[in-house]
Design an enzyme around this catalytic site. Structure first.
Site, PDB file in Angstrom:
ATOM      1  N   ASN A  19      -8.856   5.606  -4.951  1.00 13.72           N
ATOM      2  CA  ASN A  19     -10.206   5.564  -4.374  1.00 13.72           C
ATOM      3  C   ASN A  19     -10.631   4.102  -4.377  1.00 13.72           C
ATOM      4  OD1 ASN A  19     -12.870   5.765  -3.680  1.00 13.72           O
ATOM      5  ND2 ASN A  19     -13.514   6.839  -5.543  1.00 13.72           N
ATOM      6  N   TRP A  20     -10.573   3.497  -3.200  1.00 12.37           N
ATOM      7  CA  TRP A  20     -10.879   2.058  -3.120  1.00 12.37           C
ATOM      8  C   TRP A  20     -12.374   1.793  -3.165  1.00 12.37           C
ATOM      9  CZ3 TRP A  20      -7.134  -0.205   1.228  1.00 12.37           C
ATOM     10  CH2 TRP A  20      -5.808  -0.021   0.807  1.00 12.37           C
ATOM     11  N   LYS A  21     -13.169   2.837  -3.116  1.00 14.80           N
ATOM     12  CA  LYS A  21     -14.632   2.705  -3.136  1.00 14.80           C
ATOM     13  C   LYS A  21     -15.077   1.681  -2.088  1.00 14.80           C
ATOM     14  CE  LYS A  21     -14.633   4.087  -7.929  1.00 14.80           C
ATOM     15  NZ  LYS A  21     -15.430   4.363  -9.101  1.00 14.80           N
ATOM     16  N   HIS A  37     -17.841  13.128  -4.936  1.00 19.56           N
ATOM     17  CA  HIS A  37     -17.597  12.159  -6.017  1.00 19.56           C
ATOM     18  C   HIS A  37     -18.899  11.975  -6.799  1.00 19.56           C
ATOM     19  CE1 HIS A  37     -16.781   8.366  -8.047  1.00 19.56           C
ATOM     20  NE2 HIS A  37     -15.490   8.601  -7.826  1.00 19.56           N
ATOM     21  N   GLU A  54     -20.339   9.456  -7.859  1.00 15.21           N
ATOM     22  CA  GLU A  54     -21.204   8.378  -7.345  1.00 15.21           C
ATOM     23  C   GLU A  54     -22.017   8.887  -6.160  1.00 15.21           C
ATOM     24  OE1 GLU A  54     -18.131   5.406  -6.988  1.00 15.21           O
ATOM     25  OE2 GLU A  54     -17.975   5.378  -9.174  1.00 15.21           O
ATOM     26  N   GLU A 106     -13.444  14.776 -12.992  1.00 11.67           N
ATOM     27  CA  GLU A 106     -13.795  13.387 -13.250  1.00 11.67           C
ATOM     28  C   GLU A 106     -15.016  13.334 -14.163  1.00 11.67           C
ATOM     29  OE1 GLU A 106     -11.981  10.563 -10.216  1.00 11.67           O
ATOM     30  OE2 GLU A 106     -14.004  10.997  -9.576  1.00 11.67           O
ATOM     31  N   GLY A 127     -14.889   4.328 -14.325  1.00 11.45           N
ATOM     32  CA  GLY A 127     -15.188   2.898 -14.288  1.00 11.45           C
ATOM     33  C   GLY A 127     -15.624   2.318 -15.613  1.00 11.45           C
ATOM     34  N   SER A 171     -10.865   6.203 -15.402  1.00  9.37           N
ATOM     35  CA  SER A 171     -10.181   5.109 -16.110  1.00  9.37           C
ATOM     36  C   SER A 171      -8.703   5.398 -16.353  1.00  9.37           C
ATOM     37  CB  SER A 171     -10.910   4.778 -17.421  1.00  9.37           C
ATOM     38  OG  SER A 171     -12.238   4.361 -17.151  1.00  9.37           O
ATOM     39  N   GLY A 219      -9.565   4.959  -9.499  1.00 15.96           N
ATOM     40  CA  GLY A 219     -10.468   3.982  -8.908  1.00 15.96           C
ATOM     41  C   GLY A 219      -9.970   2.574  -9.121  1.00 15.96           C
ATOM     42  N   GLY A 220     -10.458   1.925 -10.162  1.00 24.09           N
ATOM     43  CA  GLY A 220     -10.161   0.514 -10.407  1.00 24.09           C
ATOM     44  C   GLY A 220      -8.685   0.160 -10.328  1.00 24.09           C
TER      45      GLY A 220
HETATM   46  C1  PEP Z   1     -13.030   7.191  -9.377  1.00 24.07           C
HETATM   47  O1  PEP Z   1     -13.725   6.405  -8.762  1.00 24.07           O
HETATM   48  O2  PEP Z   1     -12.835   8.310  -8.911  1.00 24.07           O
HETATM   49  C2  PEP Z   1     -12.452   6.775 -10.644  1.00 24.07           C
HETATM   50  C3  PEP Z   1     -11.824   7.649 -11.357  1.00 24.07           C
HETATM   51  O3  PEP Z   1     -12.626   5.445 -11.000  1.00 24.07           O
HETATM   52  P1  PEP Z   1     -11.894   4.690 -12.217  1.00 24.07           P
HETATM   53  O4  PEP Z   1     -10.436   5.023 -12.155  1.00 24.07           O
HETATM   54  O5  PEP Z   1     -12.172   3.243 -11.973  1.00 24.07           O
HETATM   55  O6  PEP Z   1     -12.518   5.189 -13.471  1.00 24.07           O
END
Ligand code: PEP
Length: 258
Positions: free
Chosen positions: A13-15, A98, A100, A170, A176, A216, A237-238
């Protein structure tokens, strides 16, 4: 242990990150670095990057996803993007609900349900996100939240129509933050979600449902997470913004699950 009937999915997920040039570079690097992954690999990119990344991943093993959609097929909905437009831009997958989106943009379970209907009608593979906040976990509300989000988001389909649905657990407190759910916490939630899936659409659906963990995930912790029997992949994500880390995640050691 990896289920013989559930092919693992590792989705990035490049957000709201990267320029078009950076997106192209990362997509090329992901294609190269994940060639030997046993998993299905997907990158979910900003709307603006869909067409350029689509050109890069076309003909490769890497799949392309959007990060959201609107349920109407077209019309006066300024700022929104439909399922059909995602498909037109080359997407095969889409993230829905998601945290967010839920927290910052007001996506409710009802909205998730409408988006899911639109995604399935367009033959997109939906990745529906569910998960509790830290407050909810600390007040023992985790299962209640997961039950509500699953029932609300997935309600009203025929079992045959939901066979492609992917659910991502999640926990909001892990997204994050660098704090990852322990493998035991993740497994407990995934097992609960699989039981909810059985209640909604039967044992066959539940047995085939791919449940991703997100929060994470890193190259360092993925193997222990994926060793859990009800984890069928990860939403990342990251760590998906760096090809080597993402590729290592996509090559999680299946042997470690045996
Ligand atoms: C996400 O955005 O779905 C996510 C899991 O982010 P991260 O891996 O950065 O926690």
């Amino acid at each position: 242990m990896t289920s013989p009937i559930r092919r693992p999915l590792i989705a990035g997920n490049w957000k709201m990150h990267l320029t078009l040039a950076q997106s192209v570079d990362l997509a090329k690097a992901v294609c190269d670095a994940t060639k030997d992954s046993p998993a299905e690999v997907a990158v979910c990119v900003p709307f603006t990057a869909l067409t350029v990344v689509s050109a890069v991943v076309k003909g490769t093993h890497v799949r392309l996803g959007g990060q959201n959609l609107y349920w109407e097929p077209q019309g006066a909905f300024t700022g929104e993007v439909s399922a059909g437009q995602l498909v037109d831009a080359g997407a095969t997958h889409v993230i829905i609900g998601h945290s967010e989106r839920r927290r910052l943009f007001g996506d409710t379970d009802e909205a998730v349900n409408r988006k899911l209907k639109a995604a399935l009608a367009a033959k997109l593979i939906p990745i529906v996100c569910v998960g509790e906040t830290l407050d909810e976990r600390q007040s023992n509300q985790t299962f209640r939240v997961l039950e509500t989000q699953m029932a609300g988001g997935l309600k009203g389909f025929a079992p045959a129509d939901v066979s492609s649905v992917v659910v991502a657990y999640e926990p909001v407190w892990a997204i994050g933050t660098g704090v990852t759910a322990t493998p035991a916490q993740a497994q407990e939630a995934h097992l609960f979600l699989r039981k909810q899936a059985a209640k909604l659409y039967g044992e066959g659906f539940a047995a085939g449902l791919r449940l991703l963990y997100g929060g994470s995930v890193t190259a360092e912790n993925v193997d222990n997470l994926m060793a859990q029997p009800d984890l069928d992949g990860a939403l990342v994500g990251g760590a998906s913004l760096k090809a080597p880390a993402f590729a290592r995640i996509a090559r999680f050691q299946v042997e470690a699950k045996a």
